[in-house]
Design a protein around this motif. Structure first.
Motif, short mmCIF file in Angstrom:
data_model
loop_
_atom_site.label_atom_id
_atom_site.label_comp_id
_atom_site.label_asym_id
_atom_site.label_seq_id
_atom_site.Cartn_x
_atom_site.Cartn_y
_atom_site.Cartn_z
N LEU A 235 39.38 9.40 22.06
CA LEU A 235 39.53 8.32 22.88
C LEU A 235 38.28 8.02 23.75
O LEU A 235 37.74 9.03 24.28
CB LEU A 235 40.74 8.55 23.78
N SER A 236 37.84 6.84 24.14
CA SER A 236 36.96 6.52 25.24
C SER A 236 37.54 6.77 26.54
O SER A 236 38.59 6.67 26.60
CB SER A 236 36.33 5.09 24.96
N GLN A 237 36.76 6.91 27.58
CA GLN A 237 37.32 6.83 29.00
C GLN A 237 38.08 5.65 29.31
O GLN A 237 39.20 5.63 29.92
CB GLN A 237 36.22 7.19 29.99
N GLU A 238 37.29 4.61 28.79
CA GLU A 238 38.04 3.03 28.96
C GLU A 238 39.50 3.02 28.40
O GLU A 238 40.53 2.77 28.97
CB GLU A 238 37.34 2.13 28.67
N ALA A 239 39.63 3.68 27.02
CA ALA A 239 40.75 3.63 26.51
C ALA A 239 42.07 4.42 27.16
O ALA A 239 43.02 3.93 27.35
CB ALA A 239 40.70 3.78 24.97
N LEU A 240 41.36 5.65 27.30
CA LEU A 240 42.44 6.39 28.18
C LEU A 240 43.03 5.73 29.63
O LEU A 240 43.98 6.03 29.78
CB LEU A 240 41.76 7.68 28.42
N ALA A 241 41.92 5.36 30.09
CA ALA A 241 42.46 4.62 31.58
C ALA A 241 43.19 3.53 31.26
O ALA A 241 44.28 3.53 32.10
CB ALA A 241 40.96 4.16 32.27
N ASP A 242 43.05 2.82 30.28
CA ASP A 242 43.79 1.60 30.14
C ASP A 242 45.26 2.21 29.58
O ASP A 242 46.16 1.68 29.97
CB ASP A 242 43.36 0.88 28.69
N PHE A 243 45.43 3.30 28.53
CA PHE A 243 46.85 3.49 28.14
C PHE A 243 47.32 4.16 29.35
O PHE A 243 48.58 4.13 29.79
CB PHE A 243 46.59 4.63 27.35
N ALA A 244 46.74 4.96 30.36
CA ALA A 244 47.32 5.61 31.66
C ALA A 244 47.50 4.79 32.73
O ALA A 244 48.09 4.94 33.62
CB ALA A 244 46.62 6.77 32.02
N GLU A 245 47.31 3.43 32.72
CA GLU A 245 47.31 2.20 33.55
C GLU A 245 46.32 2.90 34.83
O GLU A 245 46.96 2.83 35.99
CB GLU A 245 48.43 1.93 33.89
#
Length: 81
Positions: A30-40
């Motif tokens: 996961l990219s940091q951006e994707a994780l941030a998006d998934f975690a809101e």
């Protein structure tokens, strides 16, 4: 009572937690951006969590764990806590 900040983390617990999040994120591809998006969670805030610059809240720990399909305790164990 004074607010606790990352600057007061003499045992580097926040750094260890951030390293555990980063390692699990990378293992999940996961990219940091994707994780941030998934975690809101804001991407820049996620970066600060991974670098141990933020005293991450319990709710954010739960959000991060849910986004990576693990339990919050898994992250804490990975961090050696």
């Amino acid at each position: 009572m004074a607010r606790v900040s990352a600057k007061q983390d003499k045992d580097h617990l926040l750094v260890h937690f951030g390293e555990a999040v980063r390692a699990r994120r990378l293992a999940s591809a996961l990219s940091q951006e994707a994780l941030a998006d998934f975690a809101e969670i804001d991407r820049s805030h996620m970066g600060k969590i991974e670098r141990g610059e933020r005293n991450v809240t319990f709710l954010n720990i739960v959000r991060i764990a849910k986004a990576m399909d693990c339990k919050p305790s898994d992250l804490l164990i990975d961090a050696g806590l």
